[in-house]
Write a protein that holds these residues in place. Structure first.
Motif, PDB file in Angstrom:
ATOM      1  N   ALA A  10       1.005  -1.219   0.104  1.00 25.07           N
ATOM      2  CA  ALA A  10      -0.046  -0.224  -0.040  1.00 25.07           C
ATOM      3  C   ALA A  10       0.811   1.231   0.036  1.00 25.07           C
ATOM      4  CB  ALA A  10      -0.836   0.107   1.173  1.00 25.07           C
ATOM      5  N   ILE A  11       1.548   1.509  -1.322  1.00 27.24           N
ATOM      6  CA  ILE A  11       2.703   2.316  -1.296  1.00 27.24           C
ATOM      7  C   ILE A  11       2.156   3.833  -0.741  1.00 27.24           C
ATOM      8  CG2 ILE A  11       4.042   3.728  -2.981  1.00 27.24           C
ATOM      9  CD1 ILE A  11       3.768   1.232  -4.775  1.00 27.24           C
ATOM     10  N   PHE A  12       1.057   4.183  -0.822  1.00 30.06           N
ATOM     11  CA  PHE A  12       0.421   5.610  -0.599  1.00 30.06           C
ATOM     12  C   PHE A  12       0.101   5.672   0.974  1.00 30.06           C
ATOM     13  CE2 PHE A  12      -0.695   5.345  -4.903  1.00 30.06           C
ATOM     14  CZ  PHE A  12       0.145   6.400  -5.556  1.00 30.06           C
ATOM     15  N   SER A  13       0.249   4.641   1.627  1.00 32.88           N
ATOM     16  CA  SER A  13       0.033   4.715   3.306  1.00 32.88           C
ATOM     17  C   SER A  13       1.543   4.690   3.859  1.00 32.88           C
ATOM     18  CB  SER A  13      -0.850   3.622   3.362  1.00 32.88           C
ATOM     19  OG  SER A  13      -0.123   2.292   3.360  1.00 32.88           O
ATOM     20  N   MET A  14       2.582   4.280   3.149  1.00 29.49           N
ATOM     21  CA  MET A  14       3.848   4.531   3.579  1.00 29.49           C
ATOM     22  C   MET A  14       4.478   5.417   4.092  1.00 29.49           C
ATOM     23  SD  MET A  14       5.649   1.349   1.209  1.00 29.49           S
ATOM     24  CE  MET A  14       6.971   1.544   1.932  1.00 29.49           C
ATOM     25  N   GLN A  15       5.151   5.415   5.251  1.00 32.09           N
ATOM     26  CA  GLN A  15       5.681   6.603   5.737  1.00 32.09           C
ATOM     27  C   GLN A  15       7.355   6.239   5.989  1.00 32.09           C
ATOM     28  OE1 GLN A  15       4.806   9.765   5.573  1.00 32.09           O
ATOM     29  NE2 GLN A  15       2.588   9.086   4.652  1.00 32.09           N
ATOM     30  N   LYS A  18      10.630  10.049   2.278  1.00 31.72           N
ATOM     31  CA  LYS A  18      11.935   9.998   1.721  1.00 31.72           C
ATOM     32  C   LYS A  18      12.680   8.721   1.844  1.00 31.72           C
ATOM     33  CE  LYS A  18      13.837  11.547   6.096  1.00 31.72           C
ATOM     34  NZ  LYS A  18      15.084  11.771   6.916  1.00 31.72           N
ATOM     35  N   ASP A  19      13.746   8.395   1.123  1.00 37.03           N
ATOM     36  CA  ASP A  19      14.566   7.335   1.188  1.00 37.03           C
ATOM     37  C   ASP A  19      15.010   7.078   2.378  1.00 37.03           C
ATOM     38  OD1 ASP A  19      14.078   7.073  -1.627  1.00 37.03           O
ATOM     39  OD2 ASP A  19      15.767   7.645  -2.383  1.00 37.03           O
ATOM     40  N   GLU A  20      15.129   5.988   2.982  1.00 38.12           N
ATOM     41  CA  GLU A  20      15.743   5.793   4.262  1.00 38.12           C
ATOM     42  C   GLU A  20      16.225   4.470   4.715  1.00 38.12           C
ATOM     43  OE1 GLU A  20      13.769   5.901   8.785  1.00 38.12           O
ATOM     44  OE2 GLU A  20      12.953   7.272   7.094  1.00 38.12           O
ATOM     45  N   LYS A  21      17.167   4.137   5.267  1.00 37.97           N
ATOM     46  CA  LYS A  21      17.692   2.869   5.698  1.00 37.97           C
ATOM     47  C   LYS A  21      17.363   2.505   7.034  1.00 37.97           C
ATOM     48  CE  LYS A  21      21.456   2.550   2.652  1.00 37.97           C
ATOM     49  NZ  LYS A  21      21.319   1.467   1.634  1.00 37.97           N
ATOM     50  N   GLY A  22      16.839   1.415   7.112  1.00 39.47           N
ATOM     51  CA  GLY A  22      16.531   0.952   8.608  1.00 39.47           C
ATOM     52  C   GLY A  22      14.996   1.600   9.026  1.00 39.47           C
ATOM     53  N   ALA A  23      14.459   1.864   8.006  1.00 37.99           N
ATOM     54  CA  ALA A  23      12.819   2.414   8.332  1.00 37.99           C
ATOM     55  C   ALA A  23      11.960   1.392   8.770  1.00 37.99           C
ATOM     56  CB  ALA A  23      12.517   2.875   7.137  1.00 37.99           C
ATOM     57  N   LYS A  24      10.889   1.664   9.777  1.00 35.44           N
ATOM     58  CA  LYS A  24       9.897   0.847  10.227  1.00 35.44           C
ATOM     59  C   LYS A  24       8.623   1.166   9.896  1.00 35.44           C
ATOM     60  CE  LYS A  24      12.575  -0.386  14.059  1.00 35.44           C
ATOM     61  NZ  LYS A  24      12.645  -0.889  15.655  1.00 35.44           N
ATOM     62  N   GLY A  36      13.657  -2.019   7.072  1.00 32.94           N
ATOM     63  CA  GLY A  36      14.789  -2.198   6.120  1.00 32.94           C
ATOM     64  C   GLY A  36      14.550  -0.902   5.412  1.00 32.94           C
ATOM     65  N   ASP A  37      15.186  -0.849   4.361  1.00 32.73           N
ATOM     66  CA  ASP A  37      15.305   0.091   3.390  1.00 32.73           C
ATOM     67  C   ASP A  37      14.093   0.494   2.638  1.00 32.73           C
ATOM     68  OD1 ASP A  37      18.109   0.019   4.216  1.00 32.73           O
ATOM     69  OD2 ASP A  37      18.797  -1.163   2.598  1.00 32.73           O
ATOM     70  N   LEU A  38      13.857   1.823   2.157  1.00 34.63           N
ATOM     71  CA  LEU A  38      12.761   2.443   1.741  1.00 34.63           C
ATOM     72  C   LEU A  38      13.597   3.252   0.426  1.00 34.63           C
ATOM     73  CD1 LEU A  38      10.277   3.664   4.093  1.00 34.63           C
ATOM     74  CD2 LEU A  38      10.369   1.553   2.597  1.00 34.63           C
ATOM     75  N   VAL A  39      13.164   3.074  -0.676  1.00 36.90           N
ATOM     76  CA  VAL A  39      13.665   4.064  -1.870  1.00 36.90           C
ATOM     77  C   VAL A  39      12.484   4.221  -2.668  1.00 36.90           C
ATOM     78  CG1 VAL A  39      15.016   4.133  -4.102  1.00 36.90           C
ATOM     79  CG2 VAL A  39      15.738   2.869  -1.928  1.00 36.90           C
ATOM     80  N   ARG A  40      11.990   5.702  -2.869  1.00 41.03           N
ATOM     81  CA  ARG A  40      10.770   5.948  -3.618  1.00 41.03           C
ATOM     82  C   ARG A  40       9.748   5.317  -2.960  1.00 41.03           C
ATOM     83  NH1 ARG A  40      14.630   4.460  -7.269  1.00 41.03           N
ATOM     84  NH2 ARG A  40      13.352   2.578  -7.837  1.00 41.03           N
TER      85      ARG A  40
END
Length: 115
Positions: A10-15, A18-24, A36-40
């Motif tokens: 559910a891409i639009f609900s992700m926060q 920004k790109d981030e390492k170690g996101a929850k 883990g890692d988020l890109v776009r």
């Protein structure tokens, strides 16, 4: 035996945005939990995805799919370690069924390739 696991995000609900390492990230009202890692705003890079039923995938992601090397432990007792492509077992891997049967070798599009 088919091992096909497709991750739909559910891409639009992700926060965060920004790109981030170690996101929850918690999705689907906490039924999916990703670290883990988020890109776009998509799962990209190394991460762990925990499902509400207790199944867990740890490995690499690309554009929200299991992609690259990973380890999937299903709540039903089966376990796959090896390559993934677009959410399906691909390349060399080992599938251990809940019965104890082991399939080791090549997988293509989620299906074990018998010799």
């Amino acid at each position: 035996m088919m091992v096909a696991i497709i991750i739909i995000c559910a891409i639009f609900s992700m926060q965060p945005l920004k790109d981030e390492k170690g996101a929850k990230v918690a999705l689907d009202q906490g039924k999916l939990n990703y670290t883990g890692d988020l890109v776009r705003r998509k799962f990209n890079g190394k991460g762990t995805l925990k499902f509400a039923d207790g199944s867990v995938y740890t490995g690499t992601f690309k554009d929200g799919y299991f992609n690259g090397q990973g380890d999937f432990q299903a709540k039903d007792g089966w376990h796959y370690v090896g390559g993934f492509k677009k959410g399906k077992a691909q390349g060399k891997g080992v599938l251990t069924l809940e019965t104890g049967a082991i399939y080791k070798g090549q997988f293509e599009d989620g299906v074990y390739q018998e010799k």
